[in-house]
Structure formats: structure tokens, C-alpha cells
Design an enzyme around this catalytic site. Structure first.
Site, mmCIF file in Angstrom:
data_model
loop_
_atom_site.group_PDB
_atom_site.id
_atom_site.type_symbol
_atom_site.label_atom_id
_atom_site.label_comp_id
_atom_site.label_asym_id
_atom_site.label_seq_id
_atom_site.Cartn_x
_atom_site.Cartn_y
_atom_site.Cartn_z
ATOM 1 N N TYR A 1 0.587 -1.161 -0.162
ATOM 2 C CA TYR A 1 -0.209 -0.181 0.487
ATOM 3 C C TYR A 1 1.054 1.355 0.300
ATOM 4 C CZ TYR A 1 -3.541 2.890 1.731
ATOM 5 O OH TYR A 1 -4.526 4.005 1.395
ATOM 6 N N TRP B 1 1.346 5.929 -1.653
ATOM 7 C CA TRP B 1 1.112 6.881 -2.309
ATOM 8 C C TRP B 1 2.008 6.820 -3.469
ATOM 9 C CZ3 TRP B 1 -2.208 11.275 -2.703
ATOM 10 C CH2 TRP B 1 -3.066 11.323 -2.349
HETATM 11 N N1 LIG Z 1 -1.753 8.102 12.838
HETATM 12 C C1 LIG Z 1 -2.019 8.120 11.246
HETATM 13 N N2 LIG Z 1 -1.558 7.118 10.173
HETATM 14 C C2 LIG Z 1 -1.979 7.436 9.133
HETATM 15 C C3 LIG Z 1 -2.869 8.290 8.817
HETATM 16 C C4 LIG Z 1 -3.160 9.250 9.623
HETATM 17 O O1 LIG Z 1 -3.971 10.390 9.730
HETATM 18 N N3 LIG Z 1 -2.890 9.018 11.176
HETATM 19 N N4 LIG Z 1 -3.476 8.124 7.572
HETATM 20 C C5 LIG Z 1 -3.038 7.021 6.855
HETATM 21 C C6 LIG Z 1 -3.454 7.799 4.890
HETATM 22 S S1 LIG Z 1 -4.780 8.519 4.748
HETATM 23 C C7 LIG Z 1 -2.547 7.120 4.230
HETATM 24 S S2 LIG Z 1 -3.124 7.404 2.513
HETATM 25 C C8 LIG Z 1 -1.517 6.670 4.786
HETATM 26 C C9 LIG Z 1 0.055 7.138 4.014
HETATM 27 O O2 LIG Z 1 0.779 6.105 3.398
HETATM 28 P P1 LIG Z 1 1.836 5.612 1.886
HETATM 29 O O3 LIG Z 1 1.383 6.335 0.697
HETATM 30 O O4 LIG Z 1 2.529 4.366 2.783
HETATM 31 O O5 LIG Z 1 3.320 6.584 2.552
HETATM 32 P P2 LIG Z 1 4.028 7.833 1.638
HETATM 33 O O6 LIG Z 1 5.013 8.837 2.444
HETATM 34 O O7 LIG Z 1 3.526 8.393 0.606
HETATM 35 O O8 LIG Z 1 5.137 6.371 0.801
HETATM 36 C C10 LIG Z 1 5.007 6.641 -0.703
HETATM 37 C C11 LIG Z 1 6.677 5.605 -0.463
HETATM 38 O O9 LIG Z 1 6.614 5.635 -1.959
HETATM 39 C C12 LIG Z 1 8.294 5.945 -2.233
HETATM 40 N N5 LIG Z 1 7.706 6.189 -3.968
HETATM 41 C C13 LIG Z 1 7.756 6.965 -4.292
HETATM 42 N N6 LIG Z 1 7.316 7.080 -5.844
HETATM 43 C C14 LIG Z 1 7.834 5.786 -5.720
HETATM 44 C C15 LIG Z 1 8.374 5.207 -7.189
HETATM 45 O O10 LIG Z 1 8.264 5.751 -8.424
HETATM 46 N N7 LIG Z 1 8.995 3.354 -6.451
HETATM 47 C C16 LIG Z 1 8.822 3.381 -5.689
HETATM 48 N N8 LIG Z 1 9.153 1.946 -5.494
HETATM 49 N N9 LIG Z 1 8.772 3.955 -4.645
HETATM 50 C C17 LIG Z 1 8.192 5.186 -4.744
HETATM 51 C C18 LIG Z 1 8.373 7.421 -1.615
HETATM 52 O O11 LIG Z 1 9.675 7.602 -1.196
HETATM 53 C C19 LIG Z 1 7.765 7.455 -0.078
HETATM 54 O O12 LIG Z 1 8.542 6.513 0.644
HETATM 55 O O13 LIG Z 1 -0.819 7.356 5.950
HETATM 56 C C20 LIG Z 1 -1.577 6.684 6.883
HETATM 57 N N10 LIG Z 1 -0.732 6.960 8.017
HETATM 58 N N1 LIG Z 2 -0.556 18.220 2.672
HETATM 59 C C1 LIG Z 2 -1.023 17.103 2.359
HETATM 60 N N2 LIG Z 2 -2.755 16.749 2.298
HETATM 61 C C2 LIG Z 2 -3.208 15.461 2.252
HETATM 62 C C3 LIG Z 2 -2.507 14.646 2.995
HETATM 63 C C4 LIG Z 2 -0.963 14.599 3.253
HETATM 64 O O1 LIG Z 2 0.350 14.055 3.777
HETATM 65 N N3 LIG Z 2 -0.460 15.917 2.465
HETATM 66 N N4 LIG Z 2 -2.896 13.142 2.675
HETATM 67 C C5 LIG Z 2 -3.905 13.306 1.795
HETATM 68 C C6 LIG Z 2 -4.963 11.542 2.182
HETATM 69 S S1 LIG Z 2 -4.002 10.455 1.612
HETATM 70 C C7 LIG Z 2 -6.082 12.059 2.435
HETATM 71 S S2 LIG Z 2 -6.927 9.969 3.122
HETATM 72 C C8 LIG Z 2 -6.465 12.956 2.676
HETATM 73 C C9 LIG Z 2 -7.123 12.933 4.828
HETATM 74 O O2 LIG Z 2 -8.133 13.711 4.999
HETATM 75 P P1 LIG Z 2 -8.365 13.719 6.182
HETATM 76 O O3 LIG Z 2 -8.934 12.466 6.662
HETATM 77 O O4 LIG Z 2 -9.334 14.969 6.230
HETATM 78 O O5 LIG Z 2 -7.383 14.805 6.714
HETATM 79 P P2 LIG Z 2 -7.395 15.040 8.560
HETATM 80 O O6 LIG Z 2 -5.699 15.637 8.394
HETATM 81 O O7 LIG Z 2 -6.238 13.388 9.214
HETATM 82 O O8 LIG Z 2 -8.155 15.428 9.585
HETATM 83 C C10 LIG Z 2 -8.587 16.407 9.074
HETATM 84 C C11 LIG Z 2 -8.772 17.428 10.467
HETATM 85 O O9 LIG Z 2 -10.499 16.387 11.686
HETATM 86 C C12 LIG Z 2 -9.499 16.551 12.443
HETATM 87 N N5 LIG Z 2 -10.620 15.730 13.652
HETATM 88 C C13 LIG Z 2 -9.322 14.519 13.728
HETATM 89 N N6 LIG Z 2 -10.089 14.187 14.278
HETATM 90 C C14 LIG Z 2 -11.626 13.862 14.479
HETATM 91 C C15 LIG Z 2 -13.322 13.866 15.171
HETATM 92 O O10 LIG Z 2 -12.920 12.798 16.139
HETATM 93 N N7 LIG Z 2 -14.055 14.932 15.251
HETATM 94 C C16 LIG Z 2 -13.959 15.756 14.390
HETATM 95 N N8 LIG Z 2 -14.686 16.419 14.020
HETATM 96 N N9 LIG Z 2 -12.266 16.426 13.656
HETATM 97 C C17 LIG Z 2 -11.589 15.477 14.040
HETATM 98 C C18 LIG Z 2 -8.763 16.740 12.989
HETATM 99 O O11 LIG Z 2 -8.546 18.568 13.593
HETATM 100 C C19 LIG Z 2 -8.318 16.848 11.848
HETATM 101 O O12 LIG Z 2 -7.141 18.404 11.240
HETATM 102 O O13 LIG Z 2 -5.647 13.987 3.553
HETATM 103 C C20 LIG Z 2 -4.638 14.056 1.994
HETATM 104 N N10 LIG Z 2 -4.425 15.462 1.559
HETATM 105 MO MO LIG Z 3 -4.758 8.788 2.421
#
Ligand SMILES: Nc1nc2c(c(=O)[nH]1)N[C@H]1C(S)=C(S)[C@@H](COP(=O)(O)OP(=O)(O)OC[C@H]3O[C@@H](n4cnc5c(=O)[nH]c(N)nc54)[C@H](O)[C@@H]3O)O[C@H]1N2
Ligand SMILES: Nc1nc2c(c(=O)[nH]1)N[C@H]1C(S)=C(S)[C@@H](COP(=O)(O)OP(=O)(O)OC[C@H]3O[C@@H](n4cnc5c(=O)[nH]c(N)nc54)[C@H](O)[C@@H]3O)O[C@H]1N2
Ligand SMILES: [Mo]
Length: 768
Positions: free
Chosen positions: A111, A113
Site C-alpha cells: 500500500y 501513494w
Molecule cells: N496516525 C496516522 N497514520 C496514518 C494516517 C493518519 O491520518 N494518521 N493516514 C493514513 C493514510 S490516509 C494514508 S493514505 C497513509 C499514507 O501512507 P503511504 O502512502 O505509505 O505514505 P508515503 O509517505 O506517501 O509513502 C510512499 C513511499 O513511496 C516511495 N516512492 C515514491 N515514488 C516511488 C516510485 O516510483 N517507486 C517506488 N518503489 N517507491 C516510490 C516514497 O519515497 C515513499 O517512501 O498513511 C496512513 N497513516
Molecule cells: N498536504 C497534505 N495533504 C494531504 C495529505 C498529506 O499527506 N499532505 N494526505 C492526503 C490523504 S492520503 C488523505 S486520506 C486525506 C485525509 O484527509 P482527512 O482525513 O480529512 O485529513 P486529516 O488531516 O487527518 O483530518 C482533518 C481534520 O480532522 C480533524 N479531526 C480529527 N479527529 C476528529 C474527530 O474525531 N472529530 C472531528 N470533528 N474532527 C476531527 C483534525 O483536527 C484534522 O485537522 O488528506 C490528503 N491530503
Molecule cells: Mo489517505
């Protein structure tokens, strides 16, 4: 001196990149982006920087003793080897694992991005490769919204298509009167969109709605989740209690007879069952405003006033994805569906519901739906699939049984983990538990660009190119552009494309022709482009000849002729345009979910009082609620080593937002370094004080590279501030099995000792 300008497509924007002698000299926003992201600036010092993986590397113990040395993972130095040695090792292990455990023993979920670009998409390449090799154990759903993805098909329809049907901002600007943002509308999150974000329009639209007098209500523990609207009202709710608020709003609408009886009758099923639960006929506790006040921290009057506002105005209710990344996250989505069904505004021009405006740059964008070229996926001959966030459970419990969305499943016995394009040491919860789980399989292969914690915890590390080092096509649905991603610089060190690596492995394993179809990357680009023509034509897009596109460098598609209104057809005629639910209507009660017999998901939107009781008893020891949100200065862990992210750190540590009252009682001041800890681990962070956060709640961004003080010691302090050392690795419920990253309680104390040096961005130790 050679200097070239070309376009680079990143998940956070398209940039004009200038290179000089193999280095990136300048990164500038493109003219058509209304609010470009700063994150792109991190490319300049990162792509050729010290964190780059330059040669294939094998963990020392693995090179000497093979799989028997797995306990050494993450603790030992690496040996740089030739491509030939590294690829022979990978091929040997793949063959041996397949022979002994079958293809199911290979975990290829991988999994993450990865990078933008339709061909060099790492997971797609890995999955095609492993399918060619006979298959692999896969993962399903996302860390982003698994709970929502699982519950919505039962009650409203599959989430992914719904995301693409959201009401356009232009329509909201005209008709919406009240915008309720559960979890806010943070501009920081709309910086990104999977695949491309050519035009960042959220700020423009929020200002437009604001100037038209739309009332904004931010329901969040954090005020600046809606900082784009200076006069938004702020309902500072306790984390994890939104479902109770939503149920009380439903109760109030019914008690005050403010709900839309006709809409409920014509467009929903199960109202009576839901109502009897709300009235307390099921458990003796009516879900009144007073009841929810005690849970949410809001006052009963605030809740009643809110119910009246919602029903008196054309109201859009948006729930962000974060709310369902929690224990019982399914219920918050279900309760939002129920509340908006009772309000009867679903399918109207300015009202209804939404899942994730501002979560990315996608929702509400009035751009062409055409997603662009696609790499053919192929078929996986192994049917074993795990819920994506059950990674550590799977590795720790081979053969173990678990429930998932009404099915009894079992975990496979994984011997080889293959990752390309994601970072589990960023995304997975409870990293100390993950490290234990990660040492179970015999072999871990990682393709990476940078020395992330995941690369440092692998056995065989293969260096890959960044998108600046290869040709590709950049596009994403609802982004409206297609960009020729021409190579900017030669590969750094000995890096190779993921595709090239898999071609070489396929050669060694005897299926090169099947995998490559005899095409070079450039031939694939043209083939994929041609294959996309019919899908483009279906959306009235006529693609020019490939050579012309490549020469031109950029296509911008016409905007859709008619503005989109979410579920307007269903509203107009639920018989002719039924939902994809069992009844074709909105299910306030789901017979299917009820039949699963899960106490935590009885079949209607449900508040689990037991979880809050557990949290209250934990709060005696761990009184602060830690939110881990998306980072402003990077994408997840990507480019944490870059200048933009590093400039945001406090003494090199990840910032933690804290209310001054919580800080004062702990002798913490602005800029203090603190130790944040609970029963699962401890991290360092740098404090920023703010009254924009509810007392009792602290917030950190995800994505600081995990940096243990002593990797040989289990549970070692993370010097840098990765909140996933502290989060709980537990499914949202048996229904969704999503991650519950938001559910985490901690204590914080001032760090009095000397500050340990940050080593996260250094390569590992290399030995001969
Ligand atoms: N506590 C907490 N944990 C969370 C979340 C949260 O809200 N709170 N959010 C979750 C969510 S919504 C998401 S989507 C995940 C994101 O988790 P990930 O999508 O796993 O995070 P990234 O840092 O985007 O990791 C992508 C990796 O791919 C590598 N990469 C980039 N391009 C390439 C390529 O072309 N080839 C290869 N082989 N590698 C490449 C980058 O260097 C990087 O290390 O995290 C989750 N974890
Ligand atoms: N710059 C940047 N943008 C991103 C990403 C990134 O890594 N960097 N990741 C992308 C990805 S993969 C995803 S999935 C999306 C995720 O998008 P979201 O899931 O919406 O993102 P978060 O920043 O985790 O949460 C948004 C807000 O929810 C509020 N929140 C947390 N817990 C609670 C709760 O229990 N109740 C309420 N009412 N509010 C709460 C927090 O204050 C937080 O700032 O973002 C995307 N956008
Ligand atoms: Mo995500």
C-alpha cells in the site's frame, strides 16, 4: 551550461522545473494553478540529496545467513552490492517461497501513494509483475477511508464512485446557505490529489462562498481546520464523539418535528427501527441533545440550535475522512447519511451531504472525469486478500481467523513481503508492534528512492528513479489536464525504474515476454495513450496524435457542460435511478449489516458507549487525546527530508500543537521539546502553543521519519516525532477493519535531557 525547463507532475501540483547539469536548479508553479503548493520546493535539495539510495544494498546478516537472520532486520548495517547480486537474491527467494508456500505466501499488498505518473506507478508495476509470477496475497481498501468504503455500499452505495459525483463548488457558490464542515476544510489537505493537482481551487471557492454570505460551521477539536473562513463558527467537539452529536441532531429533528417526512418515506428504508433506537426504546437511553452534550463537550443548547439552523437553511454537511479513521468510524458516516436524509436535502443544488470536500483537491472540482491512460492490470490467481490495515495482525497470526464485513476470513502464512511505492513505517499504527511483526517473514524486499525507515528495515533494498528521472504521462480524473512528464535528469546513482527492475527479474524467472509485452517504457506510454482513446471519446475528448501530445507537453480538457449535483437523479426519481444498495434506497436500517450479528454494528447508526468508558478509564493514565493529521509541508512521509518540511520542525522535531492550559500544568512553554508517551511507545516533539485547539487535545502531523534512538532496543524512543509509535493498531470494527489512527491517548512531559541528534535522513551504516 545546459539549462532546460520542463513540466513535472507531483501529487501536490505541476511545476516548471529547471535543471542544470543533472541537478534541479529551480521549481516554479505553473501559470494555470490558482493556489500552488509550496511542497514542490523540496525537490531541489532532495532528489540528488544525501537520503537518496544510490546502489542496491543487502542487510549484512541476510547476505551471510539468508532468511535465518531475520531478527537482525532494522538493526544491522548494509552491504552495497551489484545489481546482478541483488536481483539474483530476489529471484532465488521468490522461487523458493513459491515452491514451499505457494504464491499466497508472497505479500504484495504494498500500500502507498508512490509517485504521480500513469506508467511508472510502483504498485501497478509490482502487481502486474507478481500476477505474471502466479499471484500474491493482496490487500483491499485504503488507510484513507476503509471504514467508509465498507459501510457505505450497505447504506448509500460504493464510496469511490460517490467521491467523483460530488456537487461542484460552482453550484454550492450559487445555492448553498450553510456549510457544515465536520473535521473542517483544511486548505493544507487540498494541496494534494492522487495522480495530479494542476489547479488548486479550494481557496478560490471558499472565498466565493464566503463573499456570497454562506454560513460556515466548523465541527472539530481544532479551530484552524477552517482557517480559510475567518468568521466560521467553531463547535469544539471532543475527538471521536461526532456520532453522538449526529444522533442527537437526528433526535432533535424528530422531537421538534423538523424532519422531511416525505423524503424519508420515498427515499429511505428502516426509519422506524432507527427512530426507536434514537428514542431510547432499544437501550433505555434517548439520544437527546442533553445526552450528547455530556459526551461531546458541546452544550445541549448548541446542539438544539444547530439542528434548527440545519433544517432552516439550504445546508451542505461535509464529513472529512479523518472522522472514520477511528474506532467505530463506520457509524459516523452512517449517522451523517441518516441526518442528511432526515433533513431531506440530499440531491438539491446547495444542500445534502459530502464525504471529503477538502480532503484532497478532487471533490467538487468542475473538471473532466477522464482519468487518462491506464496500465493493464491483469488477473491475480491468488484470491487471498486482507483488509489493508490488518498488516501486522496478518504477519503476527498466520492462519488466524478474523471477521470482515460479514465474512469469516483467515490470515495467510506470509514468507516474503515485497513493497514498492509505500511506506508502512509511515502509515501503519503502533510501529513497535509493526517492527515485531515485520521480523516474522523470511524475506523483505523494498524498492525505494530514499533511505526511509522501511528501507532500513528491509533485507534487500533496490534503488529506484524518481519521476524526474523517467518519461511518463501525468493525469488524474477530475483534474482536467494531461501532461507529458519528460525526463529531467539522468537517474541518480545506479537507480533504475521499477519497470526495468521487474523486467530483469521476469527475465530471470522466465516470464519476461508476458510481463513486458516486448515494450520499452516509451512504447508503453504510446500504447496506453492509444488504449485510452475510447474512454476519452466517451467523455467528448478527442486526443491528438501521441507525438503531438508529447511535443505540446500539455492538454487541458473542456470543463463538463452541465454542473454536477450529487444524487440529483436519485432525488428526482428513486425508482428510475435507484442507489446501489440492497433496497435501492438509503438504508437507515440495514438488514444485511444486522445479519452479521456484530454487537458494535447492530444495523443502524449506533453509539458505542463502551468505547468511551474505556477511553475515560485510560485517561487517568493518558489524559491527552493525540490527533495525527495530514502534514501541511509534505505528502505523508514523502519529502520530510526536504527543505519545506524541515523548516517547519522545532529543534529538528515534529511540531505538536497544545493548548496553553495543558502546557502550563506541565511546565511546558512555546518551543519546548517534550516526550509524548503511552503504553505503546514514546516520541520526542517540539511544542507550539495555541488556543485554537480544545484543551485536553494535542495535534501532530503524520510523516516524520521514524528515528529510533537505539534500534536494537525494543520500544526505543523515537527521537523525531512519528505519531504512529503511539497510535493503536486496531480495526475500526469488524465491519470495516479500517485503521483507527485517530484513536490515541497519551501523556506529555518536558524533555530535560540533552537532545539526541536526528539520524532519520542519514543513509544506514554500510560495511564491506
Ligand atoms: N496516525 C496516522 N497514520 C496514518 C494516517 C493518519 O491520518 N494518521 N493516514 C493514513 C493514510 S490516509 C494514508 S493514505 C497513509 C499514507 O501512507 P503511504 O502512502 O505509505 O505514505 P508515503 O509517505 O506517501 O509513502 C510512499 C513511499 O513511496 C516511495 N516512492 C515514491 N515514488 C516511488 C516510485 O516510483 N517507486 C517506488 N518503489 N517507491 C516510490 C516514497 O519515497 C515513499 O517512501 O498513511 C496512513 N497513516
Ligand atoms: N498536504 C497534505 N495533504 C494531504 C495529505 C498529506 O499527506 N499532505 N494526505 C492526503 C490523504 S492520503 C488523505 S486520506 C486525506 C485525509 O484527509 P482527512 O482525513 O480529512 O485529513 P486529516 O488531516 O487527518 O483530518 C482533518 C481534520 O480532522 C480533524 N479531526 C480529527 N479527529 C476528529 C474527530 O474525531 N472529530 C472531528 N470533528 N474532527 C476531527 C483534525 O483536527 C484534522 O485537522 O488528506 C490528503 N491530503
Ligand atoms: Mo489517505
Amino acid at each position: 551550461m545546459k539549462s532546460e525547463h520542463q513540466l513535472a507532475v507531483m501529487h501536490w501540483g505541476t511545476y516548471q522545473v529547471t535543471t542544470r547539469e543533472g541537478n534541479i536548479a529551480a521549481v516554479e508553479p505553473v501559470a494555470w494553478d490558482r493556489n500552488p503548493s509550496r511542497i514542490g520546493q523540496s525537490l531541489t535539495d532532495s532528489v540528488t540529496g544525501a537520503s537518496r539510495i544510490r546502489r542496491p544494498a543487502v542487510r549484512q546478516g541476510y547476505l551471510q545467513h539468508g532468511p535465518a537472520s531475520r531478527e537482525g532486520r532494522g538493526k544491522e548495517p548494509f552491504v552495497e552490492v551489484s545489481w546482478e547480486v541483488a536481483l539474483n537474491l530476489v529471484a532465488r527467494e521468490l522461487k523458493s517461497v513459491k515452491a514451499q508456500g505457494g504464491n499466497e505466501a508472497i505479500f504484495g499488498g504494498s500500500y502507498g501513494w508512490a509517485s504521480a505518473g500513469r506508467f511508472h506507478h510502483a504498485q501497478s508495476q509490482l502487481h502486474r509483475f507478481l500476477k505474471g509470477f502466479g499471484g500474491y496475497t493482496a490487500s483491499t481498501n485504503t488507510y484513507s477511508s476503509a471504514a467508509g468504503e465498507r459501510v457505505l455500499p450497505h447504506i448509500l452505495g460504493p464510496l469511490s464512485p460517490l467521491h467523483h459525483q460530488h456537487t461542484h463548488w460552482s453550484v454550492l457558490a450559487e445555492y448553498c446557505q450553510c456549510f457544515v464542515a465536520i473535521g473542517g476544510l483544511p486548505l493544507r489537505n487540498a494541496q494534494v490529489n492522487g495522480g495530479a493537482a494542476n489547479d488548486h481551487a479550494l481557496k478560490y471557492w471558499l472565498e466565493k462562498l464566503h463573499s456570497r454570505g454562506v454560513e460556515f460551521i466548523n465541527i472539530s477539536p481544532v479551530k484552524n481546520d477552517l482557517s480559510a473562513i475567518s468568521d466560521a463558527s467553531w463547535l469544539a467537539i471532543k475527538p471521536g464523539t461526532d456520532t453522538a452529536l449526529l444522533l442527537a441532531l437526528c433526535h432533535t429533528l424528530i422531537a421538534e418535528d423538523r424532519y422531511d417526512r416525505a423524503f424519508v418515506a420515498s427515499h429511505t428504508v428502516g426509519f422506524e427501527t432507527f427512530k426507536s433506537y434514537l428514542l431510547g426504546e432499544v437501550d433505555g437511553s434517548a439520544k437527546t441533545a442533553q445526552w450528547a452534550a455530556a459526551i461531546t463537550g458541546l452544550s445541549a443548547q448548541q446542539i438544539i440550535d444547530l439542528a434548527r439552523t440545519l433544517s432552516g437553511k439550504r445546508t451542505m454537511i461535509n464529513i472529512s475522512w479523518s472522522i472514520q479513521r477511528a474506532r467505530q468510524g463506520e457509524q459516523a458516516y452512517w449517522a451523517t447519511v441518516a441526518l442528511t436524509a432526515l433533513l431531506g436535502q440530499i440531491g438539491t443544488a446547495g444542500g445534502g451531504l459530502a464525504f471529503g470536500y477538502a480532503c484532497t483537491n478532487l471533490a467538487g472540482a468542475d473538471r473532466a472525469a477522464f482519468s487518462g491512460p491506464r496500465l493493464p492490470a491483469g488477473k491475480n490467481q491468488v484470491s487471498t486478500v486482507i483488509p489493508v490495515a490488518r498488516l501486522a495482525d496478518m504477519l503476527l497470526n498466520p492462519g488466524g481467523e478474523y471477521q470482515f464485513d460479514g465474512q469469516q476470513c483467515h490470515y495467510p502464512d506470509i514468507r516474503l513481503v515485497y513493497w514498492a511505492g509505500g511506506n508502512a513505517f509511515h502509515h501503519h499504527q503502533d510501529i513497535n508492534r509493526l517492527i515485531d511483526a515485520w521480523r516474522r517473514p523470511e524475506t523483505v524486499v523494498v524498492h525505494e528512492q530514499y533511505w526511509t525507515a522501511q528501507a532500513k528495515h528491509a533485507d534487500i533494498v533496490l534503488p529506484v528513479t524518481t519521476s524526474l528521472e523517467r518519461n511518463d504521462i501525468g493525469s488524474a480524473s477530475h483534474d482536467g489536464f494531461m501532461i507529458a512528464m519528460r525526463q529531467h535528469i539522468p537517474p541518480v546513482g545506479e537507480a533504475r525504474d521499477d519497470y526495468a527492475i521487474f523486467c530483469q527479474l521476469a527475465q530471470k524467472l522466465g516470464f519476461y515476454d508476458k510481463f513486458s509485452e516486448g515494450r520499452s517504457p516509451e512504447q508503453w506510454l504510446e500504447q496506453m495513450y492509444e488504449d485510452a482513446r475510447p474512454r476519452a471519446a466517451a467523455e467528448n475528448i478527442e486526443l491528438p496524435a501521441f507525438a503531438d501530445f508529447w511535443q505540446q507537453g500539455k492538454l487541458e480538457f473542456n470543463r463538463p457542460a452541465t454542473p454536477q449535483i450529487f444524487l440529483a437523479d436519485f432525488r428526482a426519481d428513486p425508482q428510475r435511478f435507484p442507489l446501489a444498495t440492497p433496497s435501492g434506497k438509503i438504508e437507515l436500517f440495514s438488514q444485511t449489516v444486522a445479519s452479521f450479528d456484530y454487537a458494535e454494528c447492530p444495523g443502524y447508526p449506533y453509539w458505542d458507549a463502551g468505547i468511551q468508558q474505556q477511553q475515560q478509564s485510560l485517561a487517568r493514565q493518558w489524559p491527552l487525546h493525540l490527533l495525527s493529521s495530514q502534514p501541511r509541508t509534505r505528502l505523508h512521509s514523502q519529502y520530510d527530508q526536504g527543505s519545506v518540511s524541515r523548516a517547519s520542525k522545532i529543534h529538528g522535531r515534529e511540531p505538536l500543537w497544545m493548548h496553553p492550559n495543558d502546557a502550563a500544568s506541565r511546565s511546558i512553554t512555546e518551543g519546548s521539546i517534550v516526550r509524548v508517551f503511552n503504553q505503546r511507545g514514546a516520541i520526542l516533539a517540539g511544542v507550539h502553543l495555541s488556543t485554537d485547539i480544545l484543551p485536553g487535545v494535542v495535534q501532530m502531523s503524520t510523516g516524520a521519519w521514524y528515528d529510533p534512538l537505539d534500534p536494537t532496543v525494543p520500544g526505543s524512543l523515537d527521537k523525531h516525532g512519528n505519531p504512529n509509535v503511539l497510535t493503536e493498531d486496531r480495526g475500526s470494527s469488524r465491519l470495516g477493519q479500517g485503521c483507527s489512527a485517530q484513536t490515541c491517548q497519551v501523556e506529555i512531559e518536558r524533555w530535560q535531557q540533552p537532545l539526541p541528534e536526528i539520524t532519520a535522513f542519514n543513509p544506514p551504516l554500510f560495511v564491506e
